[in-house]
Each structure stands twice: as structure tokens, then as C-alpha cells.
Design an enzyme around this catalytic site. Structure first.
Site, PDB file in Angstrom:
ATOM      1  N   ARG A  58      61.005   0.338  46.733  1.00 17.25           N
ATOM      2  CA  ARG A  58      62.030   0.842  45.807  1.00 17.25           C
ATOM      3  C   ARG A  58      61.390   1.514  44.591  1.00 17.25           C
ATOM      4  NH1 ARG A  58      65.700  -2.289  41.915  1.00 17.25           N
ATOM      5  NH2 ARG A  58      67.469  -0.896  41.590  1.00 17.25           N
ATOM      6  N   HIS A  62      62.276   5.298  43.420  1.00 19.75           N
ATOM      7  CA  HIS A  62      62.778   5.610  42.083  1.00 19.75           C
ATOM      8  C   HIS A  62      61.836   6.561  41.347  1.00 19.75           C
ATOM      9  CE1 HIS A  62      66.209   2.663  41.197  1.00 19.75           C
ATOM     10  NE2 HIS A  62      66.009   2.649  42.504  1.00 19.75           N
ATOM     11  N   VAL A  66      62.900  11.042  40.246  1.00 24.10           N
ATOM     12  CA  VAL A  66      62.927  11.504  38.850  1.00 24.10           C
ATOM     13  C   VAL A  66      61.590  12.176  38.544  1.00 24.10           C
ATOM     14  CG1 VAL A  66      63.252  10.837  36.440  1.00 24.10           C
ATOM     15  CG2 VAL A  66      64.413   9.558  38.248  1.00 24.10           C
ATOM     16  N   GLY A  68      59.866  13.943  40.329  1.00 23.60           N
ATOM     17  CA  GLY A  68      58.996  13.989  41.494  1.00 23.60           C
ATOM     18  C   GLY A  68      58.075  12.782  41.557  1.00 23.60           C
ATOM     19  N   ASP A  70      55.276  11.344  40.688  1.00 26.38           N
ATOM     20  CA  ASP A  70      54.176  11.584  39.747  1.00 26.38           C
ATOM     21  C   ASP A  70      53.803  10.345  38.928  1.00 26.38           C
ATOM     22  OD1 ASP A  70      56.363  11.374  38.088  1.00 26.38           O
ATOM     23  OD2 ASP A  70      55.919  13.173  36.913  1.00 26.38           O
ATOM     24  N   SER A  72      55.648   8.643  37.004  1.00 21.50           N
ATOM     25  CA  SER A  72      56.319   8.568  35.698  1.00 21.50           C
ATOM     26  C   SER A  72      57.076   7.254  35.518  1.00 21.50           C
ATOM     27  CB  SER A  72      57.267   9.754  35.510  1.00 21.50           C
ATOM     28  OG  SER A  72      58.202   9.849  36.572  1.00 21.50           O
ATOM     29  N   ASN A  87      66.831   1.390  36.439  1.00 20.68           N
ATOM     30  CA  ASN A  87      65.478   0.933  36.773  1.00 20.68           C
ATOM     31  C   ASN A  87      65.153  -0.472  36.264  1.00 20.68           C
ATOM     32  OD1 ASN A  87      64.793   3.347  38.064  1.00 20.68           O
ATOM     33  ND2 ASN A  87      64.174   4.321  36.141  1.00 20.68           N
ATOM     34  N   HIS A 184      66.613  -0.790  53.197  1.00 23.51           N
ATOM     35  CA  HIS A 184      67.335  -1.993  52.772  1.00 23.51           C
ATOM     36  C   HIS A 184      67.223  -3.123  53.792  1.00 23.51           C
ATOM     37  CE1 HIS A 184      70.157   0.278  49.747  1.00 23.51           C
ATOM     38  NE2 HIS A 184      68.902   0.206  49.352  1.00 23.51           N
ATOM     39  N   THR A 185      66.644  -2.841  54.947  1.00 21.62           N
ATOM     40  CA  THR A 185      66.440  -3.902  55.931  1.00 21.62           C
ATOM     41  C   THR A 185      65.552  -5.015  55.380  1.00 21.62           C
ATOM     42  OG1 THR A 185      65.704  -4.381  58.189  1.00 21.62           O
ATOM     43  CG2 THR A 185      64.459  -2.710  57.003  1.00 21.62           C
ATOM     44  N   SER A 239      67.660 -10.505  59.502  1.00 19.12           N
ATOM     45  CA  SER A 239      66.188 -10.535  59.471  1.00 19.12           C
ATOM     46  C   SER A 239      65.720  -9.917  58.157  1.00 19.12           C
ATOM     47  CB  SER A 239      65.595  -9.785  60.665  1.00 19.12           C
ATOM     48  OG  SER A 239      66.106  -8.469  60.734  1.00 19.12           O
ATOM     49  N   ASP A 244      63.322  -3.716  60.560  1.00 15.99           N
ATOM     50  CA  ASP A 244      63.853  -3.440  61.889  1.00 15.99           C
ATOM     51  C   ASP A 244      65.222  -2.771  61.787  1.00 15.99           C
ATOM     52  OD1 ASP A 244      65.589  -5.487  61.173  1.00 15.99           O
ATOM     53  OD2 ASP A 244      64.533  -7.014  62.356  1.00 15.99           O
TER      54      ASP A 244
END
Length: 321
Positions: A58, A62, A66, A68, A70, A72, A87, A184-185, A239, A244
Site C-alpha cells: 500500500r 500511495h 502522488v 509518481g 519518487d 515522496s 495516508n 487487498h487479498t 485467506s 490468491d
């Protein structure tokens, strides 16, 4: 919509051009141990707490959405990107800082924080029984990090149509959207981000009718009315620690936790992709989701990257040089 479409084409064209500047094994001569050190660092934290894996994934997402990819998002400071409202729940900063401090000892000023983050996201997926892939590297770190710029991050409270627009603005199509949400798995969320679906979703105070009734009872037990809104709940009930296709089967069966996830099954532009992944049985139909996810990650991690003489190579990931 025509302007958005043309804008997306331009971004995609720039992404292809930049991706050509990135290359797998970028540090093979300048810092041969770079990828190994990132991997061992991620594994060390993962062995203590497997939930760090979705945190790192994540964090990379994120960052890329924002300014790209890089780095940041890694900058500390009251007005920095990481302190924007979307964030505040991010995790994994200490993993990136740890890997960077080790790399600065053996290869000072060589490996960018943006690349460390991209590599760590790959390793997090691999350690969670997901696919691995060659990460094109050569990103440089950005020199701007401002919290207001995080306003374009997708929100779990937004409809699929808005998510599609936000992804398209970054050169990512509807297929990429569903594939990347598949992360999100192995993810978690807090009760406060979906409890409104359980008790007061309609004008009459009923629950979201798209939630499977048996699953609704489970969620209400996990997140009682007026309970602890910060309590964490897996986004994949079957799971939660394995990368998966179970997550997509849950969406098909009405067992999605976040409203924005569940709506992928109802939206004409995304339902077919969800269905294809949900029916993908390993060993019989191959590894379609795994394969698509690696492609989507390489595509996403190339968004607006800085290369060559752009930006800088930070000495410490949490502050500019």
C-alpha cells in the site's frame, strides 16, 4: 471525458518512454547486493509480523499515485505527503529506512528510496505466496512532498466510476484497476471505514443489501455498533495472509468488506475481470491473476518516475538531501 481520455494517452505514452529508461538489474554493477539487502530486510520484518506485507504494498501504491513513484511518501514533516488524511494509516516506513541505512554503508548515494520501495513491494507479495517479478529500477527520488497533493488518491467511499477516472488519469485502465485492487487479498482495514454499511446504509437504517447475510452477521460481530472503530478486519475473510484469488471469490459471493471493492462486481466495466479471476483455479486454468498482477505492478511502478539527472538520491529516505 474526451479530455481525460487524451490526457490518459499522453501519460501512458510518457510511462512507456520512462519505463524504457528503467531496467531490471540497474544496480548490478554499482551496488550488486542492493536487491538482496532489500529482500532480507523485508523478510526480517515479515517473519515478525506478516501484516507488514500489505503495508509495504500500500505504501508503494500511495507513493506512485502522488507525484509518481519518487519516494515522496517517505518524507517526514507536518506538511509532507505522508501526513495527508488518506495516508495516516500507512505502515512500513521503518522497513524502508532500515534497508536504506544498510545500503548507505556499502553503496553510499547509489540506491534511491523510490527503488527500495518498489523492490520491497515485490518482496512483500512474494513472501505472501504471491508472484515475484523482475522490478525495473533506476528511479530517482523526488524533491517535493506536499500533503494537499494526496487529494487524488482513491478513497474506499468513492464509486467505481470515480476510481476508474483516477486510474485512467495515471494511464491505468479498468483491467489494471481490478488487478491492483486484488492486492487487498492480503490487506486489512479498520471498522470505521465500512461500519456504515452494517447498520445505517439505507434511509430505513438497514445494512447494505449487497452484503451476504451470513457475512453481515460476522462483520457485525467483529465491528459492533458504537464499538472500536480502529479495530482491524481482513479484507479477505478466507485467506487473509495468502496472495490468491480468494478475494475475488468473496466479491462474487457478496463478501466484500469495503463498499468500493464490492461495487467492482456490480459495475459493467469491471465485473467480467472480477469473474474471470474468481473462477481461476490454480492447477487447472493457470495463474492468470498472478501473471496480470505482475504486469500491472510494473506498469504502475513506472508512473511519472524520475530518471537520469532528475531529482536526487537521498541519503536518508525521510528527508531531502
Amino acid at each position: 471525458m474526451e479530455v481525460l481520455w487524451l490526457s490518459s494517452l499522453m501519460i501512458l505514452a510518457m510511462s512507456w518512454a520512462v519505463q524504457a529508461q528503467l531496467k531490471a538489474g540497474f544496480y548490478s554493477s554499482s551496488c550488486p547486493r542492493a536487491e538482496g539487502i532489500v529482500r532480507s530486510t523485508v523478510q526480517s520484518y515479515f517473519n515478525k509480523d506478516p501484516t507488514i506485507a500489505p503495508g509495504l504494498l500500500r505504501l508503494h501504491f500511495h507513493d506512485c499515485f502522488v507525484q509518481g513513484c519518487d519516494g515522496s511518501i517517505l518524507i517526514a514533516g507536518s506538511s509532507a505527503e505522508r501526513n495527508a488524511l488518506p495516508n495516516l494509516g500507512l505502515r512500513g516506513f521503518e522497513v524502508i529506512d532500515d534497508a536504506k541505512s544498510q545500503l548507505e554503508v556499502i553503496c553510499p548515494g547509489v540506491v534511491s528510496c523510490a527503488d527500495i520501495l518498489a523492490l520491497a513491494a515485490r518482496d512483500a507479495v512474494d513472501l505472501s505466496d504471491g508472484p515475484s517479478w523482475s522490478v525495473p529500477t533506476g528511479r530517482r527520488d523526488g524533491t517535493v512532498s506536499l500533503s494537499p497533493q494526496a487529494s487524488n488518491l482513491p478513497s474506499p467511499l468513492e464509486p467505481v466510476s470515480v476510481h476508474r477516472q483516477k486510474f485512467a488519469a495515471k494511464g491505468l485502465d479498468d483491467h489494471d484497476l481490478v488487478t491492483l485492487v486484488g492486492a487487498h487479498t492480503i490487506g486489512q482495514t479498520e471498522c470505521r471505514f465500512f461500519s456504515y454499511r452494517l447498520y445505517n446504509f439505507t434511509a430505513t437504517g438497514n445494512a447494505d443489501p449487497t452484503i451476504n447475510q451470513a457475512f453481515l452477521a460476522q462483520l457485525q460481530a467483529l465491528c459492533p455498533k458504537n464499538g472500536d472503530g480502529l479495530k482491524k478486519v481482513p479484507l479477505d475473510k478466507d485467506s487473509p495472509d495468502k496472495f490468491d484469488v480468494s478475494f475475488f471469490k468473496n466479491l462474487r459471493d457478496g463478501n466484500g468488506v469495503l463498499e468500493s471493492d464490492q461495487r467492482l462486481w456490480a459495475d459493467d466495466a469491471t465485473k467480467t475481470v472480477v469473474q474471470n479471476y474468481a473462477e481461476n483455479i490454480r492447477g487447472l486454468l493457470g495463474f492468470r491473476f498472478d501473471y496480470d498482477f505482475t504486469k500491472a505492478m510494473i506498469k504502475m511502478s513506472s508512473i511519472e518516475v524520475k530518471t537520469g539527472t532528475q531529482g536526487e538520491i537521498r541519503k536518508v529516505c525521510s528527508k531531502f538531501n
